[in-house]
Scaffold this motif. Structure first.
Motif, PDB file in Angstrom:
ATOM      1  N   LEU A 175      -8.685   2.313   0.594  1.00 27.94           N
ATOM      2  CA  LEU A 175      -7.919   3.521   0.269  1.00 27.94           C
ATOM      3  C   LEU A 175      -8.750   4.777   0.488  1.00 27.94           C
ATOM      4  O   LEU A 175      -8.217   5.823   0.902  1.00 27.94           O
ATOM      5  CB  LEU A 175      -7.442   3.451  -1.186  1.00 27.94           C
ATOM      6  N   GLY A 176     -10.052   4.681   0.216  1.00 24.74           N
ATOM      7  CA  GLY A 176     -10.906   5.848   0.433  1.00 24.74           C
ATOM      8  C   GLY A 176     -11.052   6.207   1.901  1.00 24.74           C
ATOM      9  O   GLY A 176     -11.097   7.389   2.260  1.00 24.74           O
ATOM     10  N   THR A 177     -11.148   5.209   2.777  1.00 24.27           N
ATOM     11  CA  THR A 177     -11.244   5.496   4.215  1.00 24.27           C
ATOM     12  C   THR A 177      -9.962   6.103   4.779  1.00 24.27           C
ATOM     13  O   THR A 177      -9.993   6.760   5.817  1.00 24.27           O
ATOM     14  CB  THR A 177     -11.566   4.205   4.970  1.00 24.27           C
ATOM     15  N   GLN A 178      -8.864   5.906   4.075  1.00 26.70           N
ATOM     16  CA  GLN A 178      -7.583   6.467   4.512  1.00 26.70           C
ATOM     17  C   GLN A 178      -7.216   7.736   3.747  1.00 26.70           C
ATOM     18  O   GLN A 178      -6.087   8.219   3.868  1.00 26.70           O
ATOM     19  CB  GLN A 178      -6.482   5.420   4.319  1.00 26.70           C
ATOM     20  N   ASP A 179      -8.156   8.269   2.979  1.00 21.89           N
ATOM     21  CA  ASP A 179      -7.940   9.475   2.165  1.00 21.89           C
ATOM     22  C   ASP A 179      -6.745   9.311   1.221  1.00 21.89           C
ATOM     23  O   ASP A 179      -6.010  10.281   0.951  1.00 21.89           O
ATOM     24  CB  ASP A 179      -7.729  10.705   3.066  1.00 21.89           C
ATOM     25  N   ARG A 180      -6.575   8.122   0.696  1.00 19.17           N
ATOM     26  CA  ARG A 180      -5.490   7.863  -0.248  1.00 19.17           C
ATOM     27  C   ARG A 180      -6.008   7.369  -1.593  1.00 19.17           C
ATOM     28  O   ARG A 180      -5.228   6.909  -2.423  1.00 19.17           O
ATOM     29  CB  ARG A 180      -4.531   6.813   0.314  1.00 19.17           C
ATOM     30  N   PHE A 181      -7.303   7.484  -1.813  1.00 18.19           N
ATOM     31  CA  PHE A 181      -7.876   6.931  -3.037  1.00 18.19           C
ATOM     32  C   PHE A 181      -7.554   7.809  -4.238  1.00 18.19           C
ATOM     33  O   PHE A 181      -7.619   9.038  -4.170  1.00 18.19           O
ATOM     34  CB  PHE A 181      -9.395   6.791  -2.915  1.00 18.19           C
ATOM     35  N   SER A 182      -7.212   7.145  -5.315  1.00 19.43           N
ATOM     36  CA  SER A 182      -7.032   7.797  -6.616  1.00 19.43           C
ATOM     37  C   SER A 182      -7.198   6.729  -7.685  1.00 19.43           C
ATOM     38  O   SER A 182      -6.839   5.566  -7.466  1.00 19.43           O
ATOM     39  CB  SER A 182      -5.654   8.455  -6.727  1.00 19.43           C
ATOM     40  N   PRO A 183      -7.730   7.103  -8.834  1.00 19.08           N
ATOM     41  CA  PRO A 183      -7.893   6.107  -9.904  1.00 19.08           C
ATOM     42  C   PRO A 183      -6.573   5.454 -10.316  1.00 19.08           C
ATOM     43  O   PRO A 183      -6.535   4.259 -10.629  1.00 19.08           O
ATOM     44  CB  PRO A 183      -8.513   6.914 -11.053  1.00 19.08           C
ATOM     45  N   ASP A 184      -5.503   6.232 -10.305  1.00 19.72           N
ATOM     46  CA  ASP A 184      -4.202   5.660 -10.685  1.00 19.72           C
ATOM     47  C   ASP A 184      -3.744   4.608  -9.682  1.00 19.72           C
ATOM     48  O   ASP A 184      -3.222   3.549 -10.067  1.00 19.72           O
ATOM     49  CB  ASP A 184      -3.156   6.761 -10.793  1.00 19.72           C
ATOM     50  N   LEU A 185      -3.956   4.888  -8.404  1.00 17.40           N
ATOM     51  CA  LEU A 185      -3.543   3.936  -7.383  1.00 17.40           C
ATOM     52  C   LEU A 185      -4.387   2.668  -7.428  1.00 17.40           C
ATOM     53  O   LEU A 185      -3.865   1.553  -7.243  1.00 17.40           O
ATOM     54  CB  LEU A 185      -3.626   4.584  -6.001  1.00 17.40           C
ATOM     55  N   LEU A 186      -5.686   2.829  -7.702  1.00 15.12           N
ATOM     56  CA  LEU A 186      -6.548   1.648  -7.817  1.00 15.12           C
ATOM     57  C   LEU A 186      -6.185   0.825  -9.051  1.00 15.12           C
ATOM     58  O   LEU A 186      -6.183  -0.408  -9.007  1.00 15.12           O
ATOM     59  CB  LEU A 186      -8.011   2.091  -7.881  1.00 15.12           C
ATOM     60  N   GLY A 187      -5.871   1.499 -10.142  1.00 17.86           N
ATOM     61  CA  GLY A 187      -5.426   0.771 -11.326  1.00 17.86           C
ATOM     62  C   GLY A 187      -4.114   0.049 -11.102  1.00 17.86           C
ATOM     63  O   GLY A 187      -3.911  -1.067 -11.607  1.00 17.86           O
ATOM     64  N   LEU A 188      -3.213   0.680 -10.337  1.00 22.32           N
ATOM     65  CA  LEU A 188      -1.957   0.015 -10.011  1.00 22.32           C
ATOM     66  C   LEU A 188      -2.194  -1.227  -9.161  1.00 22.32           C
ATOM     67  O   LEU A 188      -1.513  -2.252  -9.330  1.00 22.32           O
ATOM     68  CB  LEU A 188      -1.043   1.006  -9.282  1.00 22.32           C
ATOM     69  N   GLN A 189      -3.164  -1.146  -8.262  1.00 19.63           N
ATOM     70  CA  GLN A 189      -3.495  -2.301  -7.431  1.00 19.63           C
ATOM     71  C   GLN A 189      -4.014  -3.462  -8.280  1.00 19.63           C
ATOM     72  O   GLN A 189      -3.606  -4.623  -8.094  1.00 19.63           O
ATOM     73  CB  GLN A 189      -4.558  -1.892  -6.402  1.00 19.63           C
ATOM     74  N   ALA A 190      -4.900  -3.168  -9.228  1.00 18.72           N
ATOM     75  CA  ALA A 190      -5.458  -4.215 -10.086  1.00 18.72           C
ATOM     76  C   ALA A 190      -4.395  -4.790 -11.017  1.00 18.72           C
ATOM     77  O   ALA A 190      -4.301  -6.014 -11.190  1.00 18.72           O
ATOM     78  CB  ALA A 190      -6.628  -3.657 -10.892  1.00 18.72           C
ATOM     79  N   SER A 191      -3.588  -3.939 -11.614  1.00 21.28           N
ATOM     80  CA  SER A 191      -2.572  -4.430 -12.549  1.00 21.28           C
ATOM     81  C   SER A 191      -1.501  -5.252 -11.847  1.00 21.28           C
ATOM     82  O   SER A 191      -1.011  -6.244 -12.386  1.00 21.28           O
ATOM     83  CB  SER A 191      -1.933  -3.254 -13.285  1.00 21.28           C
ATOM     84  N   SER A 192      -1.141  -4.862 -10.628  1.00 20.26           N
ATOM     85  CA  SER A 192      -0.141  -5.637  -9.891  1.00 20.26           C
ATOM     86  C   SER A 192      -0.676  -7.021  -9.520  1.00 20.26           C
ATOM     87  O   SER A 192       0.058  -8.032  -9.598  1.00 20.26           O
ATOM     88  CB  SER A 192       0.295  -4.878  -8.642  1.00 20.26           C
ATOM     89  N   ALA A 193      -1.950  -7.093  -9.133  1.00 20.94           N
ATOM     90  CA  ALA A 193      -2.537  -8.401  -8.810  1.00 20.94           C
ATOM     91  C   ALA A 193      -2.576  -9.296 -10.043  1.00 20.94           C
ATOM     92  O   ALA A 193      -2.257 -10.495  -9.973  1.00 20.94           O
ATOM     93  CB  ALA A 193      -3.940  -8.211  -8.235  1.00 20.94           C
ATOM     94  N   LEU A 194      -2.943  -8.732 -11.190  1.00 21.24           N
ATOM     95  CA  LEU A 194      -2.955  -9.534 -12.424  1.00 21.24           C
ATOM     96  C   LEU A 194      -1.546  -9.942 -12.847  1.00 21.24           C
ATOM     97  O   LEU A 194      -1.336 -11.053 -13.346  1.00 21.24           O
ATOM     98  CB  LEU A 194      -3.628  -8.733 -13.545  1.00 21.24           C
ATOM     99  N   ALA A 195      -0.583  -9.051 -12.663  1.00 18.36           N
ATOM    100  CA  ALA A 195       0.795  -9.376 -13.030  1.00 18.36           C
ATOM    101  C   ALA A 195       1.342 -10.523 -12.185  1.00 18.36           C
ATOM    102  O   ALA A 195       2.009 -11.434 -12.698  1.00 18.36           O
ATOM    103  CB  ALA A 195       1.671  -8.142 -12.889  1.00 18.36           C
ATOM    104  N   TRP A 196       1.057 -10.509 -10.879  1.00 22.81           N
ATOM    105  CA  TRP A 196       1.514 -11.600 -10.012  1.00 22.81           C
ATOM    106  C   TRP A 196       0.842 -12.916 -10.398  1.00 22.81           C
ATOM    107  O   TRP A 196       1.470 -13.983 -10.363  1.00 22.81           O
ATOM    108  CB  TRP A 196       1.247 -11.273  -8.553  1.00 22.81           C
ATOM    109  N   LEU A 197      -0.432 -12.854 -10.763  1.00 22.67           N
ATOM    110  CA  LEU A 197      -1.137 -14.067 -11.181  1.00 22.67           C
ATOM    111  C   LEU A 197      -0.526 -14.641 -12.460  1.00 22.67           C
ATOM    112  O   LEU A 197      -0.309 -15.859 -12.565  1.00 22.67           O
ATOM    113  CB  LEU A 197      -2.619 -13.754 -11.383  1.00 22.67           C
ATOM    114  N   ALA A 198      -0.263 -13.777 -13.429  1.00 25.81           N
ATOM    115  CA  ALA A 198       0.352 -14.248 -14.673  1.00 25.81           C
ATOM    116  C   ALA A 198       1.747 -14.808 -14.427  1.00 25.81           C
ATOM    117  O   ALA A 198       2.139 -15.830 -15.019  1.00 25.81           O
ATOM    118  CB  ALA A 198       0.413 -13.096 -15.680  1.00 25.81           C
ATOM    119  N   LEU A 199       2.498 -14.169 -13.530  1.00 24.87           N
ATOM    120  CA  LEU A 199       3.843 -14.663 -13.215  1.00 24.87           C
ATOM    121  C   LEU A 199       3.782 -16.033 -12.548  1.00 24.87           C
ATOM    122  O   LEU A 199       4.605 -16.920 -12.831  1.00 24.87           O
ATOM    123  CB  LEU A 199       4.552 -13.652 -12.315  1.00 24.87           C
TER     124      LEU A 199
END
Length: 314
Positions: A175-199
């Protein structure tokens, strides 16, 4: 005076001078120590200090005391509250120590992290190249599976945990190489991966219950097996950053096929082998459901690998 008396007085003078000198005792001045005394006498100073303290107390000033009984009598309410709080804390700690294994299986978690460098290297090679591996049976010692460092087929949580953390870091780099990095977006990425794992875990456990599969496959085993897909996701994103979309699709496609084969050969021993031990016919309806469940779990891994990484490469 008579000359004879003067002579007698003169003759007796030395004796009078020597006699008092023998009985003379040097009197020490106040504040001066005796030169012949080995230790200082502090009893008088202590007694004076004690009398001064008594005098100060008698004048109406409260004398401080370091004794715990005196401190308790000075403020009994606060001390009782402190004692009650300490007893509650001790009881709570004892209760947690007794029941911690009921909520968090610490002993079991130690087993899944009993790995070494050799095991990690072999396991990563098995995840990427599972086609040449022949023996997929988990080794047991007195009805207990051996530690992962002694058996490459045993599930572990070290590689999934480290792979998940690395996947989040690589996602942040992409995301940083594409100038799209933000803490909120990175947190969304981590939470979505954990949510899919739990599901995934919940869906598999529910399916095993509905199909009535008696297996030794535990929830922690499922988390370990489902977490191995992060290894291929990391490889796909890194190749996408280095070589573009072509490198991403090539590496991710290879890792998707590898994880599919790995899951089929691993889960069939956990699900289908138990059916064979129970005497269920190979072409029976229940056994067919177990085969479909195994293939569904294996097929879901490549789909999730693509779903969680395709937006990270452009």
């Amino acid at each position: 005076m008579h000359p004879a008396g003067l002579a007698a007085a003169a003759a007796g003078t030395p004796r009078l001078r020597k006699w008092p000198s023998k009985r003379r005792i040097p009197v020490s001045q106040p504040g001066m120590a005796d030169p012949h005394q080995l230790f200082d006498d502090t009893s008088s100073a202590q007694s004076r200090g004690y009398r001064a303290q008594q005098a100060a107390s008698g004048l109406g000033y409260p004398a401080t005391s370091t004794l715990p009984q005196a401190a308790f009598l000075a403020d009994p309410v606060s001390n009782m509250a402190m004692a009650y709080g300490s007893s509650l804390a001790a009881q709570g700690k004892e209760l947690v120590d007794k029941n911690i294994d009921r909520f968090i299986p610490v002993t079991k978690l130690k087993y899944y992290f009993a790995v070494d460098t050799v095991y990690v290297g072999k396991k990563l090679g098995l995840l990427v190249f599972p086609y040449l591996h022949q023996d997929w049976e988990v080794q047991y010692q007195q009805d207990t599976p051996v530690a992962p460092r002694f058996d490459v087929n045993a599930p572990d949580l070290y590689i999934p945990a480290m792979a998940f953390i690395t996947y989040i870091l690589v996602a942040g780099l992409a995301l940083g190489t594409q100038d799209r990095f933000s803490p909120d977006l990175l947190g969304l990425q981590a939470s979505s991966a954990l949510a899919w794992l739990a599901l995934e875990v919940v869906a598999i456990l529910l399916s095993l219950y509905l199909v009535t599969v008696n297996t030794d496959l535990t929830t922690i085993d499922l988390v370990a097996f489902l977490g191995y897909k992060y290894v291929g996701m990391i490889g796909g994103v890194l190749m996408g950053l280095l070589f573009g979309k072509m490198g991403y699709y090539l590496v991710l496609g290879w890792c998707c096929v590898s994880i599919f084969v790995f899951m089929i050969r691993t889960l069939r021993l956990k699900i289908l082998a138990q059916a064979a031990a129970e005497g269920v016919p190979v072409r029976g309806a229940r056994n067919q459901l177990r085969m479909y469940l195994t293939m569904a779990v294996a097929a879901a891994q490549p789909l999730l690998m693509y779903w969680l990484t395709f937006h990270l490469v452009r």
